[in-house]
Design a protein around this motif. Structure first.
Motif, short mmCIF file in Angstrom:
data_model
loop_
_atom_site.label_atom_id
_atom_site.label_comp_id
_atom_site.label_asym_id
_atom_site.label_seq_id
_atom_site.Cartn_x
_atom_site.Cartn_y
_atom_site.Cartn_z
N GLY A 97 0.80 -1.21 0.00
CA GLY A 97 0.00 0.00 0.00
C GLY A 97 0.84 1.26 0.00
N GLY A 98 2.16 1.13 -0.01
CA GLY A 98 3.03 2.29 -0.05
C GLY A 98 2.98 2.97 -1.40
N SER A 99 3.69 4.06 -1.49
CA SER A 99 3.72 4.81 -2.76
C SER A 99 4.25 3.92 -3.87
CB SER A 99 4.61 6.04 -2.62
OG SER A 99 4.12 6.90 -1.60
N PRO A 100 3.66 4.01 -5.06
CA PRO A 100 4.16 3.21 -6.19
C PRO A 100 5.65 3.44 -6.40
CG PRO A 100 2.08 4.25 -6.76
CD PRO A 100 2.49 4.83 -5.44
N LEU A 101 6.33 2.40 -6.82
CA LEU A 101 7.78 2.45 -7.02
C LEU A 101 8.08 3.00 -8.41
CD1 LEU A 101 10.57 1.68 -5.83
CD2 LEU A 101 10.29 -0.53 -6.95
N ALA A 102 8.78 4.12 -8.47
CA ALA A 102 9.13 4.74 -9.75
C ALA A 102 10.36 4.05 -10.33
CB ALA A 102 9.40 6.22 -9.55
N VAL A 103 10.24 3.57 -11.56
CA VAL A 103 11.35 2.90 -12.23
C VAL A 103 11.42 3.38 -13.68
CG1 VAL A 103 11.28 0.83 -10.79
CG2 VAL A 103 9.90 0.92 -12.86
N ARG A 104 12.43 2.93 -14.38
CA ARG A 104 12.60 3.24 -15.79
C ARG A 104 12.39 1.95 -16.58
NH1 ARG A 104 18.45 4.78 -18.43
NH2 ARG A 104 17.82 4.91 -20.63
N LEU A 105 11.49 1.97 -17.52
CA LEU A 105 11.20 0.80 -18.35
C LEU A 105 11.93 0.93 -19.68
CD1 LEU A 105 9.53 -1.81 -18.93
CD2 LEU A 105 7.81 -0.29 -19.92
N VAL A 106 12.75 -0.07 -19.99
CA VAL A 106 13.46 -0.10 -21.26
C VAL A 106 13.14 -1.42 -21.95
CG1 VAL A 106 15.71 -0.05 -22.41
CG2 VAL A 106 15.34 1.31 -20.34
#
Length: 262
Positions: free
Chosen positions: A233-242
């Motif tokens: 339920g935490g903040s969505p995890l920001a990642v880079r999609l390649v």
């Protein structure tokens, strides 16, 4: 050969740097039969990269005026040179690394299983699981942990070193554990299947990754910011999609494999 060898020495930092590294790693302590680290390295590479055994390598070194050494003495020198060669390999690889990775620990994490011995182990499908981390560019294992089948593969099992870049396969796409790595000051590069996570846009709306891949088919790649929903339920995890489109031959091979599996 002498001109080529001079080029190799230059690429590896020069004679002075080779001398310093060899003494630091105890590959070259004091001159006896071999007078300097450059000659020692040439002798080592002549054996390791050539087709001769110890005796013929020693004979070759004498015939070209490099050094007069016995095969027993050559073997001793080889045994003392592992750390030095690892250091040289690390420097050579680091010089070609992207700027973002230079000076950072890069580790590949993975696990393998070994069936437990005995009838009882086979009946229960019991295994030993070996978790490991392979350090680049030193090209050596830096961590091992042994568990049984009750402990699975987890991205943060191996202690995090701040600033490291951790590489892992799709089994390690674990949002909560990925968040632990980020909080500890590490980065990661992880393979992913299209349905391995719940993908979100900046506003928190679900993204159909297959649709996004089809949109980018003509361009042949995707490189964008994306978010992964977390079970906690935490903040969505920001990642880079390649994502990069496979070459036609590789794509055909993948399709054949998928059909056989089906």
């Amino acid at each position: 050969m002498n001109e080529d060898w001079a080029h190799v020495v230059t690429r590896l930092g020069g004679a002075e740097a080779l001398e310093v590294g060899a003494r630091e790693t105890k590959a070259f302590v004091r001159p006896r039969e071999i007078s300097n680290a450059v000659d020692l390295l040439r002798l080592i590479l002549a054996y390791c990269l050539g087709t001769r055994g110890l005796r013929l390598t020693a004979a070759w070194a004498t015939s070209v005026g490099l050094v007069d050494i016995s095969n027993v003495a050559l073997l001793y020198r080889l045994r003392q040179s592992g750390d030095w060669l690892a250091q040289l390999i690390g420097r050579a690889l680091a010089s070609a690394a992207p700027k973002a990775s230079r000076g950072r620990l890069i580790r590949i994490v993975d696990a393998t299983t070994v069936p437990k011995a005995g009838t009882g182990g086979r009946q229960k499908n019991a295994v030993w699981r070996i978790h490991s981390a392979f350090d680049l560019p030193r090209e050596r294992f830096g961590h091992f942990e042994l568990t049984d089948q009750r402990d699975g593969e987890t991205l943060d099992r191996i202690p995090v070193v701040a600033g490291e870049i951790r590489l892992a396969d799709r089994a390690y796409l674990q949002p909560e554990r990925m968040a632990h790595l980020v909080e500890a000051g590490a980065d990661f590069v992880i393979r992913s299947g299209w349905k391995s996570a719940r993908w979100l846009d900046r506003k928190g709306n679900l993204i159909n990754l297959v649709v996004e891949l089809r949109k980018a088919s003509a361009r042949g790649m995707i490189d964008r910011a994306i978010w992964i929903k977390r079970k906690s339920g935490g903040s969505p995890l920001a990642v880079r999609l390649v994502a990069v489109k496979k070459p036609a031959q590789a794509a055909a091979t993948a399709r054949r494999k998928a059909r056989r599996t089906a």
